[in-house]
Design a protein around this motif. Structure first.
Motif, mmCIF file in Angstrom:
data_model
loop_
_atom_site.group_PDB
_atom_site.id
_atom_site.type_symbol
_atom_site.label_atom_id
_atom_site.label_comp_id
_atom_site.label_asym_id
_atom_site.label_seq_id
_atom_site.Cartn_x
_atom_site.Cartn_y
_atom_site.Cartn_z
ATOM 1 N N ALA A 1 0.826 -1.204 0.000
ATOM 2 C CA ALA A 1 0.000 0.000 0.000
ATOM 3 C C ALA A 1 0.861 1.255 0.000
ATOM 4 C CB ALA A 1 -0.924 -0.010 1.213
ATOM 5 N N ASP A 2 1.940 1.239 0.777
ATOM 6 C CA ASP A 2 2.837 2.399 0.808
ATOM 7 C C ASP A 2 3.460 2.634 -0.562
ATOM 8 O OD1 ASP A 2 2.274 2.643 3.488
ATOM 9 O OD2 ASP A 2 4.120 1.657 4.164
ATOM 10 N N GLY A 3 3.899 1.550 -1.224
ATOM 11 C CA GLY A 3 4.522 1.684 -2.531
ATOM 12 C C GLY A 3 3.560 2.152 -3.602
ATOM 13 N N ALA A 4 2.271 1.794 -3.446
ATOM 14 C CA ALA A 4 1.262 2.201 -4.420
ATOM 15 C C ALA A 4 0.722 3.598 -4.160
ATOM 16 C CB ALA A 4 0.108 1.195 -4.411
ATOM 17 N N GLU A 5 1.121 4.197 -3.043
ATOM 18 C CA GLU A 5 0.694 5.555 -2.672
ATOM 19 C C GLU A 5 -0.832 5.671 -2.644
ATOM 20 O OE1 GLU A 5 2.678 8.257 -5.286
ATOM 21 O OE2 GLU A 5 4.658 7.855 -4.453
ATOM 22 N N LEU A 6 -1.469 4.692 -2.000
ATOM 23 C CA LEU A 6 -2.918 4.695 -1.890
ATOM 24 C C LEU A 6 -3.362 5.446 -0.639
ATOM 25 C CD1 LEU A 6 -3.697 0.985 -2.842
ATOM 26 C CD2 LEU A 6 -3.875 3.005 -4.294
ATOM 27 N N LYS A 7 -4.624 5.865 -0.639
ATOM 28 C CA LYS A 7 -5.217 6.488 0.540
ATOM 29 C C LYS A 7 -5.732 5.376 1.439
ATOM 30 C CE LYS A 7 -8.485 10.052 2.051
ATOM 31 N NZ LYS A 7 -9.523 11.028 1.628
ATOM 32 N N CYS B 1 -7.719 0.412 2.309
ATOM 33 C CA CYS B 1 -7.550 1.583 1.458
ATOM 34 C C CYS B 1 -8.781 1.819 0.587
ATOM 35 C CB CYS B 1 -6.333 1.390 0.546
ATOM 36 S SG CYS B 1 -4.845 0.753 1.373
ATOM 37 N N ARG B 2 -8.864 3.025 0.049
ATOM 38 C CA ARG B 2 -9.894 3.394 -0.928
ATOM 39 C C ARG B 2 -9.253 3.327 -2.312
ATOM 40 N NH1 ARG B 2 -13.463 7.140 2.184
ATOM 41 N NH2 ARG B 2 -12.488 7.422 4.237
ATOM 42 N N ALA B 3 -9.806 2.503 -3.190
ATOM 43 C CA ALA B 3 -9.208 2.392 -4.529
ATOM 44 C C ALA B 3 -10.123 1.593 -5.442
ATOM 45 C CB ALA B 3 -7.834 1.720 -4.460
ATOM 46 N N GLN B 4 -9.897 1.735 -6.714
ATOM 47 C CA GLN B 4 -10.464 0.836 -7.720
ATOM 48 C C GLN B 4 -9.345 0.121 -8.456
ATOM 49 O OE1 GLN B 4 -13.374 2.431 -10.501
ATOM 50 N NE2 GLN B 4 -12.741 1.031 -12.111
ATOM 51 N N ASP B 5 -8.341 0.879 -8.865
ATOM 52 C CA ASP B 5 -7.184 0.321 -9.550
ATOM 53 C C ASP B 5 -6.019 0.244 -8.577
ATOM 54 O OD1 ASP B 5 -8.511 0.334 -12.104
ATOM 55 O OD2 ASP B 5 -8.210 2.501 -12.112
#
Length: 654
Positions: A265-271, A287-291
């Motif tokens: 998650a840290d590497g993907a810079e997700l919220k 996290c909040r995401a779609q992709d």
């Protein structure tokens, strides 16, 4: 390896025409643009003694080697584990619960629990799998469907006509669109769209949905509910590899909630502000995401060791061992595991003989390989013989080899077995183009069985789980702890072999897919098996994990309780492509693992691989390993290895 069981398959005489291979699925475009069709050959029919019992829609191939395969095969009522949940398809509905990992000396375990049971009015039986991809699965009972996906911490219920369900605990409004219930200190939420929940009664209109979830640690039910989009019913996936990194990309089809290891998650810079979950693999961010996309270090496929830097003494010792190994060739087994492994051993010896300019020995090895591979590569051999040949199973849409081993007739361990054969075929094929033309169509089918893209006669990436980043070894997964994989290293070697075969065949798309699988599996082998972060599990007494399950991590193997087996099965077959990823474990952890595995010396099963691993811990350890390897008893050298290969690996250790 997965547990040995006996079952049966129905096979057909010929495959349907294949479509082009590609690296991904759904709407995510692969990076490669060149492709070649999977070669389609007529394979003979060889029915096995019993029928396979499946619970799948008529137009769907039963999904083997998935985290959820037990939903489709055999006895009903086995749980599956989309982290952090456990979900069980029951008679007329399903149950779910938040798992709670606990560590003891030899196991990290998060067993299934059913805190919430949902009974669907009028539904009977455990349901039928009606949709499946490498990440997501849907189970249907008449007018209702349950959807699950790895990385999506919810369970979706969709009504295809108006229906009523009974929930085992009463949910109460908690603000906004969410209702909550508490069970044994765990808080669960449900979001209903197109219906209502009143206490224990859930009603849904046609097309209505309900999404159940466990509130994360440090999270809030309302915030989680607000982040949920539509029910996730399919996940588009893609994988590609460059010179430095390999990338996995997922699309859940809707803005929603996803969960993954904190580092990813840290590497993907997700919220990731919705809390955390405890899992057997450590804390997962919510996290909040779609992709979602993440990178791992690329691994270069390799067929041979670099022996240019050998000293004269090393070269002399390896040449002596090579002459002895070629002169003492054992009788070759004929099953799909040990037989394939023996050919891979010969291929490794062939690469070393060529590197040392031992042309007479190389020609002897090439002659044996050529004879054997022509048998394995004969598409009609199973019409008259019962070993070293293949049939196509039209029910499970894949290739089954005779003689079987370790439940390979149930699609157990295919990537291990076929990886060895493809390695041998690639090594010989790189110097003998004429044999590539002869055995190529059958070898193409083996590669497709384990590494196919989307479309055509085989399931996509049959055993590989893009979210977990590793493969699952059991075909039917008939276990209460979910699916499993023991030999992370044989999985790494398999994708290296597919990449090498793709190079021989000039198939750029298959090669790129294999390079992605190779990099992902090598990363998972280091991250989950050989150098795991165990800071959350102080009760676990070991430095490595030997067997990864959906619901537990074991210091155990299927075949031996000895510590040398725990580590050795993570090193076999020590292919050239494994050297750099294994060295990245680091000298301290390598020395710790070897010390635990061989406290009384190396005259043990896999003693050869333990010494080869030791050589990666630095120059002093390499020197010690070299001297010990020269005198290691032959009984401690694996049947897929040789003294020649062991010495060459140690001498060439990075």
């Amino acid at each position: 390896m997965s547990v040995r069981r006996t079952a049966a398959l129905t096979v057909c005489a010929a495959m349907a025409a294949g479509a082009s291979a590609c690296a991904g699925g759904g709407d995510v475009e692969p990076a490669a643009t060149t492709t070649s069709p999977v070669a389609v050959h007529s394979l003979p029919e060889r029915p096995l003694p019993e029928d396979v019992v499946t619970r799948v829609a008529d137009d769907l191939a039963p999904p083997t080697n998935r985290w959820y395969s037990s939903l489709a095969f055999g006895a009903s009522g086995l749980p599956v584990f989309p982290k952090p949940l456990a979900v069980t398809a029951a008679d007329g509905g399903f149950g779910l619960g938040l798992t709670a990992p606990e560590a003891s000396a030899d196991v990290i375990l998060a067993p299934a629990r059913t805190d919430i049971a949902v009974s669907i009015a009028g539904a009977e039986g455990p349901g039928v799998v009606t949709a499946a991809d490498p990440v997501a699965v849907t189970v249907t009972w008449g007018d209702a469907s349950m959807s699950l996906a790895q990385g999506w911490p919810a369970v979706g219920l969709t009504a295809h006509s108006a229906l009523e369900s009974e929930v085992s605990v009463a949910f109460a409004p908690a603000g906004g669109k969410v209702s909550t219930a508490a069970v044994d200190g765990r808080v669960y939420g449900v979001v209903v769209d197109g219906g209502d929940i009143d206490g224990t009664t859930l009603t849904l209109d046609e097309g209505g949905t309900a999404q159940f979830f466990a509130v994360p640690d440090g999270g809030d039910a309302t915030a989680f509910a607000d982040a949920l989009g539509d029910v996730v019913t399919a996940v588009a996936w893609s994988g590609w590899a460059g010179e430095d990194v390999a990338t996995t990309s997922l699309d859940y089809g809707t803005p929603t909630v996803v969960t993954m290891p904190q580092a990813r998650a840290d590497g993907a810079e997700l919220k990731c502000d919705l809390g955390t979950y405890a899992t057997i693999n450590g804390p997962y961010a919510v996290c909040r995401a779609q992709d979602v996309a993440w990178d791992v270090a690329a691994v270069a496929p390799r067929a041979a060791l670099d022996l240019d830097g050998l000293t004269d003494a090393e070269r002399t010792a390896i040449r002596k061992a090579l002459a002895e190994d070629v002169a003492a060739q054992p009788e070759l087994p004929v099953d799909t595991y040990f037989g394939a492994k023996a050919l891979s051993r010969l291929a490794t010896l062939l690469t070393i003989a060529r590197a040392l300019d031992e042309e007479a020995l190389a020609e002897d090895l090439a002659s044996v390989l050529s004879e054997q591979l022509r048998m394995w590569g004969d598409p009609e051999r199973c019409a008259t013989e019962t070993d070293r040949c293949f049939v196509y199973d039209s029910l499970l849409e894949g290739v089954v080899g005779y003689a079987t081993a370790f439940g390979s007739e149930e699609f157990n361990d295919h990537h291990f077995h076929y990886g060895y054969l493809l390695h041998a075929a690639a090594v010989l094929g790189s110097e003998s183009p004429e044999i590539v033309d002869e055995i190529g169509p059958v070898m193409d089918l083996l590669a497709a069985d384990i590494a196919h893209g989307v479309g055509g006669p085989m399931p996509a990436i049959r055993a590989f789980d893009p979210v977990e980043g590793h493969s699952w070894a059991s075909g039917f997964s008939p276990f209460a702890d979910g699916n499993n994989q023991e030999s992370s290293s044989e999985a790494v070697a398999a994708w290296n072999a597919v990449a090498l075969w793709a190079q021989v065949r000039g198939d750029a798309t298959l090669e790129e897919r294999a390079r992605w699988l190779l990099a992902s599996e090598a990363d998972a082998a280091r991250r989950l098996w050989l150098a795991p972060d165990l800071t959350s599990f102080s009760g676990f007494d070991h430095t490595i994990v030997a067997l990864q399950w959906g619901a537990k991590r074991d210091y155990a193997t299927w075949f031996s309780p000895e510590p040398n087996a725990m580590l050795g099965i993570q090193l076999i077959p020590a292919s050239p492509a494994q050297a750099v990823p294994l060295a990245q474990v680091g000298p301290e952890r390598i020395e710790q693992a070897v010390a635990e595995a061989a406290p009384h010396g190396f005259d043990v099963q896999f003693g050869d691989y333990l010494l080869m691993y030791r050589a990666l811990a630095g120059d002093s350890q390499r020197t010690i390993a070299w001297e010990q390897a020269r005198s290691l008893p032959a009984t401690a050298i694996d049947d897929g290895n040789s003294r020649t290969a062991m010495l060459a690996w140690i001498a060439a250790a990075p």
